[in-house]
Design a protein around this motif. Sequence first.
Motif, PDB file in Angstrom:
ATOM      1  N   ALA A  49      -0.427  -1.590  -3.301  1.00 46.06           N
ATOM      2  CA  ALA A  49       0.655  -0.993  -4.090  1.00 46.06           C
ATOM      3  C   ALA A  49       0.172  -0.754  -5.508  1.00 46.06           C
ATOM      4  N   VAL A 108       7.186  -2.411  -0.626  1.00 44.15           N
ATOM      5  CA  VAL A 108       6.545  -1.268   0.038  1.00 44.15           C
ATOM      6  C   VAL A 108       6.540  -1.457   1.551  1.00 44.15           C
ATOM      7  N   MET A 151      -1.244   3.410  -2.087  1.00 45.47           N
ATOM      8  CA  MET A 151      -0.009   3.976  -2.608  1.00 45.47           C
ATOM      9  C   MET A 151      -0.149   4.316  -4.079  1.00 45.47           C
ATOM     10  N   ARG A 195       4.864   5.931  -3.266  1.00 48.98           N
ATOM     11  CA  ARG A 195       4.693   6.656  -2.014  1.00 48.98           C
ATOM     12  C   ARG A 195       3.243   6.547  -1.565  1.00 48.98           C
ATOM     13  N   GLN A 245      11.053   1.406  -1.009  1.00 50.92           N
ATOM     14  CA  GLN A 245       9.834   2.077  -1.448  1.00 50.92           C
ATOM     15  C   GLN A 245      10.083   3.436  -2.100  1.00 50.92           C
TER      16      GLN A 245
END
Length: 288
Positions: A118, A152, A89, A203, A198
């Motif tokens: 993340a 997330v 991400m 993303r 999220q």
Amino acid sequence: MGIAGHDDIDSKETQLSTWEQCALCNTRQAQMSTPDAHSLSSFSSCEVSDALIKLGVPHGGLIPDVYMFSPAPSAAPVKICAPAYTVKMVPASDKNAPNLSTHFVDTVTPGSVIVIDAPPRSVCPYPSNFLTYSNIGYPTCMVLRLETKNAVWGGLMTAGAQARGAVGVVISGRCRDLSEHRAAGFPVFARGHSTLGQGTFVRPLAVNIPLVILPLGIEQGPDAFPPVEVNPGDWIIADEDGVVCVSQHMMTDVLKLAVVGREIDARCMQDIKAGKGVQASFLKHRGK
């Protein structure tokens, strides 16, 4: 820094005790079949880490600072042993990074464990008066790695993952909707939890790519905990003690040494319970 290469394994065995080398040799002579998920899953994350350390992997495969949030701690023992399906991400503010055309949960491979990295934010904890901190032993340049405060992974993702046949999720980051994961009996391992979702903050960038997962906090110098590389298809062993990654090509050797390690620990336990002492038992069976 990734996991040690296969070519290094034989040289690392010279570091094993005489008993361990002999037992490993006998195990190989028995021509054990290539280990599968069932055989590896019979060992705990601690036993697997011990085997990896003996094979020269400096981090023992541990993905640091990740804990089990689901099922609840009072539930029956939970263990994941499955190949990794990786997800990288990026911050939502990164407009240059590509977008996935399909939600990553909808592309999960059945029987896999989802591993999510993340994006952290890096800050200098001492932006001023650095000379003061330098005088007490801190380096003048330090970086503090903090995970983003949003989750997330949430309850809807657990529902989708279960529908796709995933066996759990490991997150270098945060989750939310704990009651939903626990009600579904879905294993969730993460670095923390949050109320925030999220979309506003991060993303997905890509799936099934190598991840390099760093520890939280200040990590510098020769004693810093090394990063852990997780490749698609690497084996993830996760239980209440932690999460460990085993490179695919090391699986056979890890299993062999885990068998040996369990036998040694059983002998130590027997003698310790008999009152022979920890030090004497370790010396007799571990050689140190």
